[in-house]
Design a protein around this motif. Structure first.
Motif, mmCIF file in Angstrom:
data_model
loop_
_atom_site.group_PDB
_atom_site.id
_atom_site.type_symbol
_atom_site.label_atom_id
_atom_site.label_comp_id
_atom_site.label_asym_id
_atom_site.label_seq_id
_atom_site.Cartn_x
_atom_site.Cartn_y
_atom_site.Cartn_z
ATOM 1 N N VAL A 78 -5.519 -25.805 -18.419
ATOM 2 C CA VAL A 78 -6.127 -25.309 -17.180
ATOM 3 C C VAL A 78 -5.219 -25.592 -15.983
ATOM 4 O O VAL A 78 -5.004 -24.727 -15.135
ATOM 5 C CB VAL A 78 -7.525 -25.941 -16.977
ATOM 6 N N VAL A 79 -4.662 -26.799 -15.918
ATOM 7 C CA VAL A 79 -3.775 -27.147 -14.810
ATOM 8 C C VAL A 79 -2.525 -26.272 -14.823
ATOM 9 O O VAL A 79 -2.083 -25.777 -13.785
ATOM 10 C CB VAL A 79 -3.403 -28.650 -14.860
ATOM 11 N N ALA A 80 -1.962 -26.048 -16.000
ATOM 12 C CA ALA A 80 -0.753 -25.228 -16.099
ATOM 13 C C ALA A 80 -1.027 -23.789 -15.659
ATOM 14 O O ALA A 80 -0.185 -23.165 -15.010
ATOM 15 C CB ALA A 80 -0.223 -25.253 -17.535
ATOM 16 N N ARG A 81 -2.182 -23.264 -15.997
ATOM 17 C CA ARG A 81 -2.507 -21.888 -15.628
ATOM 18 C C ARG A 81 -3.028 -21.760 -14.203
ATOM 19 O O ARG A 81 -3.100 -20.664 -13.662
ATOM 20 C CB ARG A 81 -3.538 -21.310 -16.609
ATOM 21 N N PHE A 82 -3.376 -22.872 -13.581
ATOM 22 C CA PHE A 82 -3.890 -22.822 -12.218
ATOM 23 C C PHE A 82 -2.828 -22.316 -11.250
ATOM 24 O O PHE A 82 -3.136 -21.594 -10.305
ATOM 25 C CB PHE A 82 -4.396 -24.195 -11.790
ATOM 26 N N GLY A 93 0.538 -29.734 -16.143
ATOM 27 C CA GLY A 93 -0.224 -29.239 -17.290
ATOM 28 C C GLY A 93 0.471 -29.525 -18.607
ATOM 29 O O GLY A 93 -0.155 -29.959 -19.578
ATOM 30 N N THR A 94 1.779 -29.311 -18.631
ATOM 31 C CA THR A 94 2.552 -29.596 -19.843
ATOM 32 C C THR A 94 2.530 -31.087 -20.157
ATOM 33 O O THR A 94 2.433 -31.483 -21.327
ATOM 34 C CB THR A 94 3.999 -29.103 -19.677
ATOM 35 N N ALA A 95 2.581 -31.919 -19.133
ATOM 36 C CA ALA A 95 2.513 -33.374 -19.350
ATOM 37 C C ALA A 95 1.166 -33.766 -19.948
ATOM 38 O O ALA A 95 1.104 -34.586 -20.876
ATOM 39 C CB ALA A 95 2.755 -34.113 -18.039
ATOM 40 N N PHE A 96 0.083 -33.189 -19.449
ATOM 41 C CA PHE A 96 -1.234 -33.484 -20.011
ATOM 42 C C PHE A 96 -1.325 -33.032 -21.472
ATOM 43 O O PHE A 96 -1.898 -33.741 -22.307
ATOM 44 C CB PHE A 96 -2.344 -32.816 -19.191
ATOM 45 N N ILE A 97 -0.793 -31.871 -21.773
ATOM 46 C CA ILE A 97 -0.819 -31.391 -23.153
ATOM 47 C C ILE A 97 -0.011 -32.314 -24.051
ATOM 48 O O ILE A 97 -0.446 -32.688 -25.150
ATOM 49 C CB ILE A 97 -0.311 -29.938 -23.228
ATOM 50 N N GLY A 112 -6.868 -29.547 -23.212
ATOM 51 C CA GLY A 112 -7.580 -28.469 -22.530
ATOM 52 C C GLY A 112 -7.385 -28.523 -21.025
ATOM 53 O O GLY A 112 -7.140 -27.503 -20.370
ATOM 54 N N PHE A 113 -7.471 -29.721 -20.463
ATOM 55 C CA PHE A 113 -7.251 -29.886 -19.032
ATOM 56 C C PHE A 113 -5.815 -29.531 -18.670
ATOM 57 O O PHE A 113 -5.559 -28.919 -17.632
ATOM 58 C CB PHE A 113 -7.587 -31.316 -18.607
ATOM 59 N N GLY A 114 -4.877 -29.891 -19.527
ATOM 60 C CA GLY A 114 -3.478 -29.547 -19.293
ATOM 61 C C GLY A 114 -3.266 -28.046 -19.253
ATOM 62 O O GLY A 114 -2.524 -27.530 -18.408
ATOM 63 N N THR A 134 -10.935 -37.186 -26.825
ATOM 64 C CA THR A 134 -10.120 -37.477 -25.646
ATOM 65 C C THR A 134 -8.841 -36.651 -25.652
ATOM 66 O O THR A 134 -8.453 -36.078 -24.626
ATOM 67 C CB THR A 134 -9.776 -38.977 -25.592
ATOM 68 N N SER A 135 -8.183 -36.569 -26.807
ATOM 69 C CA SER A 135 -6.937 -35.795 -26.876
ATOM 70 C C SER A 135 -7.203 -34.309 -26.662
ATOM 71 O O SER A 135 -6.425 -33.630 -25.985
ATOM 72 C CB SER A 135 -6.222 -36.040 -28.202
ATOM 73 N N LEU A 136 -8.302 -33.795 -27.200
ATOM 74 C CA LEU A 136 -8.639 -32.382 -26.967
ATOM 75 C C LEU A 136 -8.936 -32.120 -25.491
ATOM 76 O O LEU A 136 -8.532 -31.084 -24.946
ATOM 77 C CB LEU A 136 -9.839 -31.984 -27.823
ATOM 78 N N ALA A 137 -9.618 -33.049 -24.848
ATOM 79 C CA ALA A 137 -9.908 -32.888 -23.422
ATOM 80 C C ALA A 137 -8.619 -32.904 -22.603
ATOM 81 O O ALA A 137 -8.458 -32.101 -21.675
ATOM 82 C CB ALA A 137 -10.845 -33.994 -22.952
#
Length: 129
Positions: A39-43, A69-73, A35-37, A29-32
């Motif tokens: 992707v969102v940051a680079r979007f 994205g940073t918040a998700f990370i 990773g999603f963070g 879950t933490s890796l996901a």
């Protein structure tokens, strides 16, 4: 039988393996989340590049995706650290035979609340943008 009425049986291998599976699920879950963070940051950067290729003019920087994205990370890192703490505590309880009745995990509730708030914020952003 040698067990007394009301006495809790000692933890066996299944209990330890179940806790390890739970711990590995939290790591996934933490890796996901991280990773999603990413992707969102680079979007936001991706959208700016598309804007440049269409018009030739540089688009104003969109910090929204960078912050989300940073918040998700950050939440992914926090989930990872908290899952380590939880795993060590539960294994210690198993070793001592102190498997008490459990209440819902605070980590799960905080993560669900965070994801709900982020989901609402993203839906508002998409409808207003």
């Amino acid at each position: 039988m040698d067990t007394h009425v009301g006495a809790k049986p000692a933890a066996d291998l299944r209990d330890y393996l179940a806790e390890e599976r739970t711990f590995l699920a939290w790591i996934r879950t933490s890796l996901a989340l991280m990773g999603f963070g990413f992707v969102v940051a680079r979007f936001g950067l991706f959208l700016a590049e598309i804007q440049v290729s269409r018009d030739g003019a540089a688009a104003p920087p969109n910090r929204f995706s960078l912050w989300f994205g940073t918040a998700f990370i950050a939440v992914g890192v926090a989930v990872n650290l908290l899952s380590i703490r939880h795993h060590l505590r539960v294994v210690g309880e198993l070793n001592r035979g102190q498997c008490a009745d459990r209440r819902p995990s605070q980590l799960v509730m905080l993560l669900a609340l965070f994801l709900a708030v982020v989901g609402v914020a993203m839906a508002i952003y998409l409808t207003l943008a």
